[in-house]
Design a protein around this motif. Structure first.
Motif: not given
Lengths: 343, 343, 343, 343
Positions: A5-8, A260-263, A326-327, B29-30
């Motif tokens: 997983r990325s933060f793109a 809420r989770h992604s925030n 995202t974890t 995944g991403h």
């Protein structure tokens, strides 16, 4: 091995398992195409529950379409749409709004991604003058492209300014769930109740597969929308599979949990970054994105492991987005990597 | 209780289970959005395997978009598209082709849904005359809107006519699988190899959920397509879920099995109807549709139980389509009901 | 030496001397641009005198613009315009109507250039169906492209059909003067009084230099027209020189004299041709044009001396137009030449 | 009594007497319509004499059309046009460029109405990125909207920047005559020879009635222009009357005399204003316009006698334009009035 997983972008994430289940759940037998089916009716009724019985709601494939067709329904070709100069409709839709509507978009600089009444007032002129385009819509993005969130009273002020001038307020709500979660408000409270006329309601970035809704809070404005949607090439034949995504996201408030989770992950990311030298957060973190100024030489190094988008190359600002999936571990490993790389 | 499957349209059917599985299979995944992901690359390679390595292929959400964006890529605004007067682009897309391209569509009457060189020649005039639109594309539908199938040599003749005049041949292949199955030819054999320039490749009606491909057999024609797709509001952010549908349909030739099956059901339907008094099949049954003239007073009675579309109200002709999931039992029960109703 | 006047088109003629004088007459000092000048106001008042005080009238440069901008003001992009398949808007404007409006034009075959209620009724379907364009305008040409003239009651019937369905009746009046002269009616009598909603009023073909007017008989329909005119690139800065042309044409009914004259020349031409073997008049001569079938081999011979346009090459039909400046001698010499050439 | 000439705009002036004479001179007999006549050919040859034999030139009715159709010929719908934020195409054409081309216009702030390479470079990004419009044209105005004039080397630098990137340089030359006169250069020297690709050549503001030309210095770019002109509703049937205007303006360099005169009047105006207290000239006076900051309360008083346009209400800047027919006496009386009013 690269992390999975990325933060793109929140659209780099997959589909929430409940959404996939929902697709399977509607996959029984034949139903009439193009939206005249019980699944679509059911999904529409969920929107009515959230936003009021007297709305008109339409499903489309993606956010660009939700935005452009909303604007098409609100404008004539000689009119104009006032927006932030960083607005998705202005920057990231390859001229689709202009092509679809024929209108000019009037971009305004902002400090934090948010239009203000003062800024809009300056762009409101030439009214009645045949040489000038006529402003008809103010379009804002909620949450904004830089991860900030309009306060309800800020929206209300823009709506009042618009309505006093026979203009409309459109909201690009690709991340409306994140905004509502951030504000701790209901979906209706932070849109319809503060004067929004038309809302592009995003599902794709919040765990969906590919579905957005256009919601008209005044159904009179929607009378022609079915034709614009079809002419805009956005009428799904197997509509039930768009409907099913909304069904899943509204069930047990999955949309809210995801948002809420992604925030929260963005808050965690911000916190973890706070003591990394050479990282400066440049916008308030109010939704699921973190914008940071980092040394430009470090960007290619970071990109080797994590894909993301430089936001402003000149200013060396990058954008890191969190998703429904995202974890905490993702965040920590990422910040570790940033810390080591920048050191 | 109403039967769970109708003969209204192949897009009233659900999604093939293998397609659903395929969606789940890519949900890990991403991946980068907007098509720059391995699943999309893999699906594209399957198209290359079928149609040749030197093609350009793009995924879009639906057939209207595949058609209109194909035409956009091939035309300037002052040009024209020659098509059958029953063509989907002419009749069923709410003016999307005109809106997207700016072009005029020139509709030609046909006997059996198929354009002929003779017919097209009559519409080819005014060349170089600034007062007239300039024909640039011949667009045909394969299988046609009335369930007939162009023979390869018929397509070849149209392609040659087009190419001798710097025109292009576009195929609306919403049911290209049914056509190939009907002809017993490979996909490439009945498109690229007989001169087709651009193909709208349909998946939705053949077991997919909502995915179509635009294939350029001359990649030079495709150079600008990515921009037209985005500006046309048809760029999927989570592209992998379009790609997955094609992956499933190409695997073990599922597309062919589905198409053969629905074609066979149409043959069965035709056969079973053959001794029903007052039913007259009006077009050759060559793909998955059966067009029948029936007494007009019987239509409302039939519609009470089975939803379908009157095709030509004046002529009292109706359209009955078979799908990948139509069963022999469905056909028999339906014909039984028709027989009883008309009696 | 070639004759100085041909029978090619009424727009091959020059400008009436009174029109030239009128241009000189307004050429004094400065006036505000873009129509806010006393000459424009004066010309508008002449239109009001003829058509009623409660109209909205706008000047544009040419007939294509008058037509296309009229249609733009009456339609949304998903709507459609029903017209004769020989209509100027369908055949001779290089797709300008489609480009400007986004709409589909629905062409109907006619016997004599005239739409009938029966024909239009067949094209009026799919109402409310999102897949289909929605007919919003019936557009007719008066006098028609083949030199015939609608009777007032024929127009009235079309207007009633339109209005019962919330549609509009537009008239392409490039030769409205010839039609009125032919009918022996006032301009208002044969337009507004029989239900026309919007009229493209032609001056160029009737002795003008380059000026047409768009007249809205219901000013509510015209509210946005000034913007469409500007956005349509048809707002003249030095508007007084368009206005002056109308001033000249309305003064002492010059428009009527010109129209009567060219009509009378067409009658003379028809009469003189009546005993020329191998010439067959194919449409009633009701305005200023004569359409004749002649041996195809004679066409190139005639063209050596007189320029004109073949109308229908397959049928060997040619078009001969008379103008405000055609003389009896012109007609006689021309027919002499035709007679000798065909002999 | 109000003065017969104002300083509102060069298009508030009438037509030069030689232009009127020229209209009368071509008013003999019939000529073929739509530009296929000897007068048009002759006028075109005058353009060739000035700009080179290998150009393509087309006449249209007005400047908005010259600009928008130029841009249409140079762009695809997903491309973009970079211009000054005060550009006529951006501010004063009611969205015609966007409507005609489908493109986005990218407005850049300027100090003195002139684009610079540095400014343009900042707007040149996102190349090849499907989300972004693709810059294809730099469009400048010469003389600019604020009365300044690009130096040839400034244009050359922009042209080189453009050509290195497969972009085009378009010049809105509504006042190209004033610019050439100001620079003391030939028309070709300050356009084609410094890299301009397409020029909107203005006649209307320099003594014409209503005629502009579009000149392509690379005729390959013009191949489709005749169709765009017709589809853009700008093909004059009686083209000779547009041609005649250019004939008059090129004869004995009338264009240059007119331009020099109005430039000189602007210099006089500037000089005379120089000792009027409370008047500050805000842009270099290089063509025929003077921009002055004056006390805002004086504006309504001045407008009572002389019509003109406030240029920037916030800054209290007004625009005063001189014309081919402005006299020294006009200037002096006007400045007297200004002086008295401001006193």
């Amino acid at each position: 091995m690269k992390p999975s997983r990325s933060f793109a972008s929140d659209n780099n994430a997959g589909v929430h398992p409940e959404v996939l289940k929902s697709l399977a759940a509607v996959n029984e037998g034949h139903v009439v195409g193009y939206g005249d089916d019980p699944y679509t009716a059911s999904a529409e009724s969920l929107f009515r529950r959230h936003f009021g019985a007297d709305i008109a709601v339409f499903f489309v494939f993606n956010g660009t379409a939700a935005n452009c067709l909303s604007l098409k329904a609100l404008t004539k070709t000689y009119e104009a749409v006032i927006c932030a100069e960083a607005a998705h409709i202005y920057v990231d839709e390859c001229g689709a709004p202009e092509k679809m509507t024929g209108c000019k978009l009037i971009p305004l600089p902002t400090r934090d991604g948010k239009l203000t009444v003062d800024a809009v007032r300056k762009a409101y002129h030439g009214i009645g003058d045949q040489h000038h385009v006529q402003p008809r819509v103010i379009s804002i993005t909620q949450a904004t492209e830089v991860g900030t969130v309009y306060r309800p009273n800020e929206i209300k002020a823009l709506a009042e300014f618009a309505h006093e001038r026979q203009m409309f307020l459109h909201v690009d709500g690709a991340r409306i769930g994140n905004a509502a979660a951030s504000l701790g408000k209901g979906l209706r409270e932070c849109t319809r109740d503060v004067g929004v006329d038309v809302l592009s309601f995003g599902a794709t970035k919040n765990g969906g597969m590919g579905a957005e809704a256009v919601i008209f809070f005044n159904p009179d404005l929607a009378k022609e929308f079915k034709f614009y949607r079809k002419q805009g090439m956005q009428l799904a034949s197997k509509m039930r599979y768009l409907a099913a995504q909304f069904e899943a996201l509204f069930k047990d408030d999955l949309w809210l949990k995801n948002a809420r989770h992604s925030n929260r992950m963005a808050q965690l990311l911000k916190r973890e970054l706070s003591d990394v030298p050479d990282v400066r957060i440049v916008y308030p973190v109010e939704a699921n994105g973190v914008f940071a100024r980092i040394p430009s030489r470090s960007i290619p190094k970071l990109l080797k492991r994590y894909f993301f988008y430089p936001w402003d190359i000149e200013q060396s600002v990058v954008r890191w987005m969190c998703s429904w999936d995202t974890t905490e571990d993702d965040v920590k490993k990422f910040v570790d990597f940033v810390r080591r790389t920048l050191a």
